[in-house]
Design an enzyme around this catalytic site. Structure first.
Site, short mmCIF file in Angstrom:
data_model
loop_
_atom_site.label_atom_id
_atom_site.label_comp_id
_atom_site.label_asym_id
_atom_site.label_seq_id
_atom_site.Cartn_x
_atom_site.Cartn_y
_atom_site.Cartn_z
N ASN A 194 0.86 -1.18 0.00
CA ASN A 194 0.00 0.00 0.00
C ASN A 194 0.89 1.23 0.00
OD1 ASN A 194 -2.89 -1.04 0.39
ND2 ASN A 194 -1.67 -2.21 1.87
N GLU A 195 1.13 1.73 -1.19
CA GLU A 195 2.07 2.84 -1.35
C GLU A 195 1.39 4.17 -0.98
OE1 GLU A 195 5.03 2.32 -1.67
OE2 GLU A 195 5.54 0.79 -3.14
N PRO A 196 2.18 5.25 -0.81
CA PRO A 196 1.60 6.56 -0.50
C PRO A 196 0.43 6.87 -1.43
CG PRO A 196 3.96 6.68 -0.39
CD PRO A 196 3.64 5.30 -0.86
#
Ligand code: F6R
Length: 635
Positions: free
Chosen positions: A167-169
């Site tokens: 879950n990236e920025p």
């Protein structure tokens, strides 16, 4: 054993900046054992109740030792995994299951192949789905977790982007299992094990933030100084989609388990005077005064009583008297770390110098993990030691063979072929060197050739600095010789070779890489090999006279308050150091293991050495062009 479980016994004053429960350990080994213990107890408790234990699992470097301990408990203590159901967080996309890069492969290698978990209780997102299949597959993954009653325990690592799972920025709090595009930084961090960023997939399938947040218990692991900044932001900063791990602030049964490097930037550790009263050790005083200079933009001798009082340091002032006395004490402490005589200054009073004056001519042994760390990290100091007449030896701990590209090896083979067109051996090598994919493991002959290339570069560099060939030692420690990024654990043989080298030279000074942020862990393993050797040798009479100095590798410098010896370099010496680094031609111009910094090694290190000198200057000390820094290790 420290208990990592969260007890809601009220917040301690020192934790008042922190919004996530966390426990700091001396090292990742003991921390991992504590985490494995909690997982094992949960599995056993569930088994007693005749229930399944649903675990959410992570991959990457962080959980490896936890899995190792769980496997040990299974093998030696009979911990059963029969009632365990697992859901892995993520998988690259596309990614065949049998690829060495797949998380399927990782999980088998580190856990599933060694415990008695029933195969149909293992769930890992598939990396082989077509675009049309993905959405439905993701929904099913969520439904399956729910059908088992949700995750009892979720193990997490954290990426330097603040990702959990992938879950990236930008990830939303309500996100569930889905496809995501990987952040550039995440791909850079994965690049070494894929042998280049081009090989790292651009997408992944990952459980969402909401999936993770529904777990009944969450433990996040954080090891190493490269995670310190993002962990501080996650634990102390606001909840934001820019740092997805910060959502965990809302989960009331989460614990972050950190080693001391990863926790080093938390306010209570980094600037404890801001959270309450402290014990003012010499080291703490130093770091506080340096921090105060950086906060106020003043040099040490300009700090005033009110600067101290306004920055939570009135306790320190009342202990020492006035800012005036404290400033002078600190100025002198820093001043005494600077020396142009790293081997000690002959015929000089050495009571305030970092090194002893005697013996005037010292035997010096420089350990270099890879065949270039010596000149990159301490080329200026090496140059001074040789020029000042010490008997300097360099010992290259590993062959460094995997960092030579096939193209580089071809160049050398073509020269050899040109000299002897009939040589069958050279023709064979030319054939063997034609790889179909960069991640293919080299044949042993090619590894030897690549090792030889690095040897000749090291000999050229040390020759340039005036070292006789007899003083250059190639240890080729066996732990490194796997042909891949993943190395073997340290073994007796590695430590024996280290001990023999030390015994041969009987050094008055040892220099070694204390750089723990090396992405492949080779520096750390090499340092552990040295520590083990020192431990075994410490009763030898010659060791009484031996001082150990640690330098940092290409990625990092010691913090100013840690530095015990700073060796200045003139502009000419900087050029000599640069020249010595240039001899390591195979590591120039887009090297294989660039890490997360696009500058070449010589550029990074020059910037770093300039920055160290600048920091001393900013504290009000002399204005040097560059400085190399060392910490003393007491064994
Ligand atoms: C792995 C995962 C990632 C890693 C993170 C840290 O399944 O989901 O979030 O936990 O990238 O990786 P390491 O542990 O290699 O630093």
């Amino acid at each position: 054993m420290i208990d990592i479980r969260y007890k809601s016994s009220g917040q301690l004053e020192e934790n008042r900046f922190e919004k996530i429960h966390n426990v700091l350990f001396e090292d990742s080994q003991t921390a991992s054992i504590a985490v494995a213990k909690e997982i094992a107890e949960l599995i056993q408790h569930k088994a007693k109740e005749d229930q399944l234990c649903v675990l959410g699992l992570a991959t990457g470097s962080s959980p490896i030792k936890v899995y190792e301990e769980l496997v040990r408990m299974h093998q030696q203590e009979g911990l059963s995994f029969e009632n365990v159901v697992t859901f892995n967080l993520d998988e690259y996309l596309p990614m065949p299951e049998d690829s060495v890069h797949s998380y399927h492969y990782f999980m088998k290698e580190h856990l599933f192949d060694h415990v008695n978990i029933p195969k149909d209780q293992i769930h890992i997102p598939k990396g082989t789905l077509s675009q049309e299949e993905i959405n439905q597959y993701c929904r099913q993954y969520e439904n399956k977790i729910a059908a088992f009653g949700g995750l009892d325990f979720q193990l997490l690592g954290i990426g330097r982007t603040g990702h959990i799972g992938f879950n990236e920025p930008g990830s939303h709090e309500n996100s569930i299992t889905r496809v995501i595009t990987l952040d550039h930084l995440t791909r850079q961090d994965a690049a070494p094990s894929f042998l280049g960023i081009e090989q790292v997939p651009r997408r992944a399938i990952t459980m969402g933030i909401a999936t993770v947040m529904q777990a009944k218990r969450i433990v996040l692991l954080g090891w190493g100084s490269h995670k310190a900044a993002i962990l501080k932001e996650t634990i102390e900063g606001p909840i934001t989609s820019e740092v997805p791990a910060s959502y965990l602030q809302k989960h009331l049964n989460t614990t972050f388990v950190l080693d001391k490097e990863a926790g080093s930037q938390l306010t209570r550790i980094h600037t404890p005077w801001l959270v309450g009263s402290c014990e003012w050790s010499k080291k703490l005083k130093r770091s506080a005064v340096i921090w105060l200079c950086q906060q106020t933009g003043k040099s040490i001798l300009r700090l005033t009583d009110s600067d101290y009082n306004n920055h939570g340091m009135s306790g320190l002032l009342s202990e020492t008297g006035s800012a005036y006395d404290l400033n002078i004490e600190m100025f002198n402490t820093l001043q005494h770390t600077i020396t142009g005589w790293p081997g000690g200054k002959p015929n000089a009073d050495d009571t305030k110098r970092p090194e002893r004056a005697l013996p005037e001519k010292k035997r010096v042994l420089i350990f270099s993990p890879h065949p270039d760390d010596d000149v990159i990290s301490m080329g200026g100091t090496l140059d001074r030691l040789v020029t000042q007449g010490h008997d300097v030896h360099v010992a290259y701990q590993t062959s460094g063979n995997i960092a030579v590209s096939s193209e580089e090896a071809t160049k050398f083979l073509e020269v050899a072929y040109h000299l002897d067109k009939d040589s069958a051996a050279i023709k064979t090598l030319l054939d063997l060197n034609k790889k179909t994919s960069p991640s293919e493991i080299d044949e042993i002959e090619i590894r030897e050739l690549k090792g030889a290339i690095r040897r000749s570069e090291s000999l050229a560099a040390t020759r340039y600095l005036g070292l006789p060939e007899d003083n250059v030692h190639f240890l080729d420690l066996p732990f490194y010789e796997t042909g891949t990024i993943r190395k073997n654990p340290l073994a007796e043989q590695d430590i024996k070779i280290m001990m023999e080298t030390i015994k041969k030279v009987k050094p008055h000074q040892i220099y070694a890489a204390g750089d723990l942020a090396d992405p492949h862990g080779t520096h750390k393993t090499c340092l552990n090999a040295l520590f083990a050797a020192l431990d075994k040798l410490k009763s030898e009479p010659f060791m009484k006279d031996c001082w150990v100095w640690l330098y940092r590798g290409a990625w990092h410098e010691w913090e100013l308050h840690e530095i015990a010896m700073a060796v200045p370099m003139s502009p000419d010496q900087i050029l000599r150091k640069r020249h010595a680094i240039f001899y390591h031609q195979s590591q120039k111009d887009g090297v294989m293991f660039q890490g997360n910094d696009s500058r070449e090694f010589w550029m990074r290190v020059e910037d770093r050495n300039n920055a160290t000198a600048q920091m001393y200057h900013d504290m009000g000390l002399a204005d040097y062009a560059a400085m190399e820094a060392f910490v003393r290790y007491q064994f």
